[in-house]
Enzyme design. Structure first.
Site, PDB file in Angstrom:
ATOM      1  N   HIS A 184       0.366  -1.023   0.054  1.00 13.71           N
ATOM      2  CA  HIS A 184      -0.150   0.190   0.201  1.00 13.71           C
ATOM      3  C   HIS A 184       0.928   0.885  -0.068  1.00 13.71           C
ATOM      4  CE1 HIS A 184      -4.579  -2.089   0.822  1.00 13.71           C
ATOM      5  NE2 HIS A 184      -3.738  -2.751   0.691  1.00 13.71           N
ATOM      6  N   HIS A 188      -3.502   1.195  -2.641  1.00 12.96           N
ATOM      7  CA  HIS A 188      -2.350   0.197  -3.362  1.00 12.96           C
ATOM      8  C   HIS A 188      -1.497   1.314  -3.996  1.00 12.96           C
ATOM      9  CE1 HIS A 188      -5.876  -3.754  -4.338  1.00 12.96           C
ATOM     10  NE2 HIS A 188      -5.717  -3.064  -2.933  1.00 12.96           N
ATOM     11  N   HIS A 243      -4.914  -9.182   2.719  1.00 14.92           N
ATOM     12  CA  HIS A 243      -6.672  -9.190   3.356  1.00 14.92           C
ATOM     13  C   HIS A 243      -7.154 -10.360   3.543  1.00 14.92           C
ATOM     14  CE1 HIS A 243      -6.548  -4.830   1.408  1.00 14.92           C
ATOM     15  NE2 HIS A 243      -5.739  -5.403   0.944  1.00 14.92           N
ATOM     16  N   ARG A 302      -9.236  -5.920   6.125  1.00 12.95           N
ATOM     17  CA  ARG A 302      -7.738  -6.177   6.177  1.00 12.95           C
ATOM     18  C   ARG A 302      -7.199  -6.502   7.645  1.00 12.95           C
ATOM     19  NH1 ARG A 302      -5.950   0.133   4.317  1.00 12.95           N
ATOM     20  NH2 ARG A 302      -6.925   0.123   2.712  1.00 12.95           N
TER      21      ARG A 302
END
Lengths: 177, 230
Positions: A72, A87, A144, A167
């Site tokens: 990220h 991202h 995730h 997450r």
């Protein structure tokens, strides 16, 4: 200490200059859930090679199956994993598989947990880097809850997030050597 | 002391909320300007107070508050997550001018007395402080100080320190991916007690993600889980 009035002058992001000439060869991340809820933890190492970067390590405490695994844009954990932003996508493309031309730099696909909840990671990627514009140093790594559909699932968020859900764990990529 | 702009996400539903938010920072010494946008839930505060103090004032209106970004666009944050249990903290780095880096932090759970804050070479906290290397010192600095030697803070009896320093040595681009270490100097010999990796954070108006203040989970909020799915 001194007094003066100032306005921000640095309007351009020159963080891509980070590490230029320093040649970082290895980086590392320890991921966990800052909120302490998911129980997912892992250690991952990034090693620079002639052809790209090798990503290796393990993540445990997962449900069996595939889990989206991404870099990220930010490494900010002050708001839990949420504040790591979206991202890492400096090229401004849509979400895809690591093998696609059209992908975020941070799209590393899925990791796969076995029946004991452990995912062994051994990825070789040609786009992420430890220096320059695609440097992942200081950014966030997020594991995730669900499977990354690699942009092909047809959901509203397939082309942004791979529909990979919440997450479970995150961490900041740090300099190793 | 340099004033810096910080963007907060604040839960606001009506014009009365805007007034309440503005009022919470009215006539507060150190606050230069407050811009509130009801539609985006954004509050931009220009002040030279520690960020935690501004946040506390905003929270005094009974609303949830999350930091969204800071000026200039060079910004970093370190969450102290490794080390002695009970010590927690957040330290932010803001570079409003090329030659000035503002270091702003709040650390809790410390013993009263002097503590050293330093930047170390490596960002490996998998074994707490074992692999963070030496204090970062790539080259000689203009005043002869060790580069990573940020400073010493004095912790009062409540175990909390809020600090805001201006540093003319640190450049954010040099320290991203390295670690910040807190050392307890009341112990003899002095003892490392907390560490975290210095990470990239959003600059002012740079956070592309809509942060809903309602589900922002802070490190002081360990039991709730972030609901966001991006």
């Amino acid at each position: 200490m001194y007094m003066r009035d100032i306005e921000p002058l640095c309007k351009t992001d020159n963080l891509h200059l980070l590490g230029q000439g320093l040649l970082f060869k290895q980086a590392t991340v320890y991921v966990d859930d800052p909120a302490g809820a998911s129980g997912v933890t892992g250690n991952i190492t990034f090693t620079k090679t002639d052809s790209g970067v090798t990503v290796s390590g393990t993540v445990s405490g997962l449900k069996e199956g595939k889990h989206g695994f991404h870099i990220h844009a930010l490494g900010d954990l002050s708001g839990g994993c949420t504040s790591t932003g979206g991202h890492f996508n400096p090229t401004n493309l849509t979400h895809g598989s690591p093998d696609d031309k059209n992908r975020h730099i941070g799209d590393l696909g899925n990791i796969v947990a076995d029946a004991s909840g452990v995912a062994k990671i051994e990825i070789s990627d040609t786009l992420i880097d430890l220096e320059g514009e695609n440097s992942i140093i200081g950014r966030g790594v997020v594991v995730h809850e669900g499977e990354d559909d690699l942009g092909k699932g047809g959901y509203e968020d397939s082309l942004t997030t791979g529909h990979a859900g919440g997450r479970l764990a995150c961490g900041v990529v740090g300099i190793l050597a | 002391m340099s004033a810096t702009k910080i963007e907060f996400a604040v839960q606001m539903t009506c014009d009365a909320c805007v007034d309440a938010v503005k009022k919470s920072l009215e006539n507060v010494s150190g606050v230069k300007n407050v811009d509130v946008d009801l539609k985006t839930g954004s509050v931009v505060v220009d002040s030279n107070l520690p960020i935690a103090e501004v946040q506390k004032k905003l929270e005094s209106t009974g609303r949830k508050v999350v930091i969204k970004g800071q000026a200039g666009s060079l910004a970093a944050v370190c969450i102290l997550e490794a080390g002695i249990q009970g010590v927690k903290g957040v330290v932010r780095f803001i570079q409003p001018l090329p030659e000035v880096c503002v270091v702003d932090g709040t650390i809790d759970g410390l013993k009263p007395g002097h503590h050293q804050i330093s930047i170390h070479e490596y960002g490996d906290i998998s074994k707490e402080y074992e692999n963070v290397g030496d204090v970062y010192n790539p080259s000689s600095t203009k005043n002869g100080r060790i580069y990573g030697d940020v400073g010493t803070v004095m912790v009062s009896n409540n175990g909390r320190i809020d600090f805001r320093l201006e540093d003319e040595v640190i450049k954010i681009s040099d320290i991203i991916g390295r670690s910040l270490v807190v050392t307890d100097k009341t112990e003899k010999p002095s003892k490392r007690i907390a560490a975290g990796i210095i990470a990239r954070s959003a600059g002012l108006f740079q956070n592309p993600k809509t942060i809903c203040a309602c589900d922002g989970v802070t490190i002081w909020d360990e039991t709730s889980k972030p609901k966001s799915t991006l």
